[in-house]
Motif scaffolding. Sequence first.
Motif, PDB file in Angstrom:
ATOM      1  N   THR A 248      31.892 -14.476  30.803  1.00  0.00           N
ATOM      2  CA  THR A 248      32.576 -15.732  31.154  1.00  0.00           C
ATOM      3  C   THR A 248      32.801 -15.834  32.644  1.00  0.00           C
ATOM      4  O   THR A 248      32.663 -16.908  33.238  1.00  0.00           O
ATOM      5  CB  THR A 248      33.911 -15.821  30.400  1.00  0.00           C
ATOM      6  OG1 THR A 248      33.691 -15.672  29.004  1.00  0.00           O
ATOM      7  CG2 THR A 248      34.583 -17.160  30.653  1.00  0.00           C
ATOM      8  N   GLU A 249      33.135 -14.711  33.279  1.00  0.00           N
ATOM      9  CA  GLU A 249      33.367 -14.731  34.725  1.00  0.00           C
ATOM     10  C   GLU A 249      32.084 -15.046  35.488  1.00  0.00           C
ATOM     11  O   GLU A 249      32.111 -15.716  36.529  1.00  0.00           O
ATOM     12  CB  GLU A 249      33.939 -13.390  35.171  1.00  0.00           C
ATOM     13  CG  GLU A 249      34.409 -13.371  36.612  1.00  0.00           C
ATOM     14  CD  GLU A 249      35.062 -12.055  36.986  1.00  0.00           C
ATOM     15  OE1 GLU A 249      35.476 -11.920  38.149  1.00  0.00           O
ATOM     16  OE2 GLU A 249      35.147 -11.167  36.113  1.00  0.00           O
ATOM     17  N   LEU A 252      31.471 -18.846  35.725  1.00  0.00           N
ATOM     18  CA  LEU A 252      32.443 -19.713  36.394  1.00  0.00           C
ATOM     19  C   LEU A 252      31.844 -20.336  37.641  1.00  0.00           C
ATOM     20  O   LEU A 252      31.029 -19.725  38.345  1.00  0.00           O
ATOM     21  CB  LEU A 252      33.691 -18.909  36.764  1.00  0.00           C
ATOM     22  CG  LEU A 252      34.555 -18.411  35.602  1.00  0.00           C
ATOM     23  CD1 LEU A 252      35.732 -17.612  36.145  1.00  0.00           C
ATOM     24  CD2 LEU A 252      35.066 -19.574  34.764  1.00  0.00           C
ATOM     25  N   ALA A 256      36.526 -21.411  41.181  1.00  0.00           N
ATOM     26  CA  ALA A 256      37.180 -21.835  39.944  1.00  0.00           C
ATOM     27  C   ALA A 256      38.497 -21.115  39.721  1.00  0.00           C
ATOM     28  O   ALA A 256      39.366 -21.612  39.010  1.00  0.00           O
ATOM     29  CB  ALA A 256      36.248 -21.590  38.755  1.00  0.00           C
ATOM     30  N   GLN A 257      38.673 -19.926  40.332  1.00  0.00           N
ATOM     31  CA  GLN A 257      39.889 -19.142  40.129  1.00  0.00           C
ATOM     32  C   GLN A 257      40.944 -19.390  41.196  1.00  0.00           C
ATOM     33  O   GLN A 257      42.024 -18.807  41.131  1.00  0.00           O
ATOM     34  CB  GLN A 257      39.536 -17.651  40.116  1.00  0.00           C
ATOM     35  CG  GLN A 257      38.439 -17.276  39.148  1.00  0.00           C
ATOM     36  CD  GLN A 257      38.048 -15.832  39.282  1.00  0.00           C
ATOM     37  OE1 GLN A 257      38.862 -14.979  39.583  1.00  0.00           O
ATOM     38  NE2 GLN A 257      36.777 -15.541  39.065  1.00  0.00           N
ATOM     39  N   TYR A 259      42.765 -21.939  41.838  1.00  0.00           N
ATOM     40  CA  TYR A 259      43.908 -22.744  41.410  1.00  0.00           C
ATOM     41  C   TYR A 259      44.383 -22.323  40.020  1.00  0.00           C
ATOM     42  O   TYR A 259      44.850 -23.140  39.247  1.00  0.00           O
ATOM     43  CB  TYR A 259      43.526 -24.226  41.418  1.00  0.00           C
ATOM     44  CG  TYR A 259      43.114 -24.724  42.779  1.00  0.00           C
ATOM     45  CD1 TYR A 259      44.065 -25.129  43.703  1.00  0.00           C
ATOM     46  CD2 TYR A 259      41.773 -24.765  43.149  1.00  0.00           C
ATOM     47  CE1 TYR A 259      43.691 -25.572  44.968  1.00  0.00           C
ATOM     48  CE2 TYR A 259      41.391 -25.208  44.407  1.00  0.00           C
ATOM     49  CZ  TYR A 259      42.357 -25.604  45.312  1.00  0.00           C
ATOM     50  OH  TYR A 259      41.986 -26.042  46.555  1.00  0.00           O
ATOM     51  N   LEU A 261      43.768 -19.341  36.550  1.00  0.00           N
ATOM     52  CA  LEU A 261      42.696 -18.914  35.665  1.00  0.00           C
ATOM     53  C   LEU A 261      42.216 -20.074  34.801  1.00  0.00           C
ATOM     54  O   LEU A 261      43.033 -20.814  34.244  1.00  0.00           O
ATOM     55  CB  LEU A 261      43.181 -17.777  34.772  1.00  0.00           C
ATOM     56  CG  LEU A 261      43.519 -16.455  35.464  1.00  0.00           C
ATOM     57  CD1 LEU A 261      44.013 -15.443  34.457  1.00  0.00           C
ATOM     58  CD2 LEU A 261      42.321 -15.914  36.218  1.00  0.00           C
ATOM     59  N   PRO A 262      40.903 -20.250  34.660  1.00  0.00           N
ATOM     60  CA  PRO A 262      40.382 -21.324  33.802  1.00  0.00           C
ATOM     61  C   PRO A 262      40.756 -21.096  32.341  1.00  0.00           C
ATOM     62  O   PRO A 262      41.086 -19.992  31.920  1.00  0.00           O
ATOM     63  CB  PRO A 262      38.860 -21.249  34.024  1.00  0.00           C
ATOM     64  CG  PRO A 262      38.676 -20.456  35.273  1.00  0.00           C
ATOM     65  CD  PRO A 262      39.832 -19.520  35.347  1.00  0.00           C
ATOM     66  N   ALA A 263      40.680 -22.174  31.561  1.00  0.00           N
ATOM     67  CA  ALA A 263      41.021 -22.083  30.136  1.00  0.00           C
ATOM     68  C   ALA A 263      40.101 -21.129  29.390  1.00  0.00           C
ATOM     69  O   ALA A 263      40.528 -20.452  28.450  1.00  0.00           O
ATOM     70  CB  ALA A 263      40.964 -23.474  29.507  1.00  0.00           C
ATOM     71  N   SER A 264      38.833 -21.058  29.811  1.00  0.00           N
ATOM     72  CA  SER A 264      37.900 -20.152  29.136  1.00  0.00           C
ATOM     73  C   SER A 264      38.316 -18.691  29.291  1.00  0.00           C
ATOM     74  O   SER A 264      38.070 -17.867  28.400  1.00  0.00           O
ATOM     75  CB  SER A 264      36.485 -20.356  29.692  1.00  0.00           C
ATOM     76  OG  SER A 264      36.465 -20.167  31.103  1.00  0.00           O
TER      77      SER A 264
END
Length: 326
Positions: A248-249, A252, A256-257, A259, A261-264
């Motif tokens: 997943t990382e 991204l 993306a990180q 602001y 951690l993303p929802a994923s």
Amino acid sequence: ALQQTGQWPGFNSALLLFPRERCGLFLAYNRCDHLVLARRILRLFAARFLPPPRSDPIPRTEPPFVTREEFEALRGSYLSVRYPEESPNLGFAPELDVTRSADGFLEIAGQRYRRIEPLVFERVKPPPPGSRRIGQRVAFRMGHDDKAADLITETSAYRRVGWSETMRGRLILLRTATFVFLSVVVLWPITFVLRWLSPKAVPNRKRDRQRTIPAPSKGLVTLSTTARATALIACALALGFEASLALTELQLAPFAQFYGLPASILHLFGVMPVLMLLAGALVVLTFLVWRRRLWNLALRLHFSLVPAALLLLFYIFYRQNLLWVV
């Protein structure tokens, strides 16, 4: 001169103060240029409003080399303080290793530095144009234990940390835990299949009458099955979590990180409470396994590594502020 800079995707700031001249300059602008424009303006400002630099060399009274005793107080790994201490992060803070070269110079990030003042060092060879990672000079601040506590460069500040806080140390701990998980998930099923396929011993009634081995009680069988199943589930869950997090990382988008951690990523950490419950159950099962002397010594030791590996995994995520993100 005193300087402080700041960067964020699409935004830059720079503050430059000259205490003796009682002047300074502050810049803030929107651009992704890694402070290239700020450095250009600061150089123009210094050339326009400041007196020319001194041409006479400053006498050097300090020997340029570092003795082994002095080096012991400075050696170690230093972690950047310009990194989130409390917010979750998936990366590692920039770090510098301070070592000593064979000819007695201090080495930082592969570059040699000579001493010009107590705890102040200057680069032996001038840095190439555009190189701003460390700068020309560095300084150390000593702690209460007569060892260096902080490293100050021209671009940032670093604090001295132990081995387990460095990126290399955390990666070694993570790989050790992953190796334990893999050994359980791979070796235990293979061992079970080999035992199941192995030829059964031919019964010998006379020998069996002379040497009777009591069958294990129902409680021991239940304990053995529960312990093995819990360890296998915990290891498989931990491996799946690590693999999913890494994949997943990689998918991204840039920044993306920045602001949060993303929802994923946050959805993956929903498995962390389950791993904690399994780790607690494994600690209790490990105590019972050793108390009842279940299995042989090698298998008991291997089983005991599973809760230890889970605790290592929790420690790594705790240092990254990722243990309680859900």
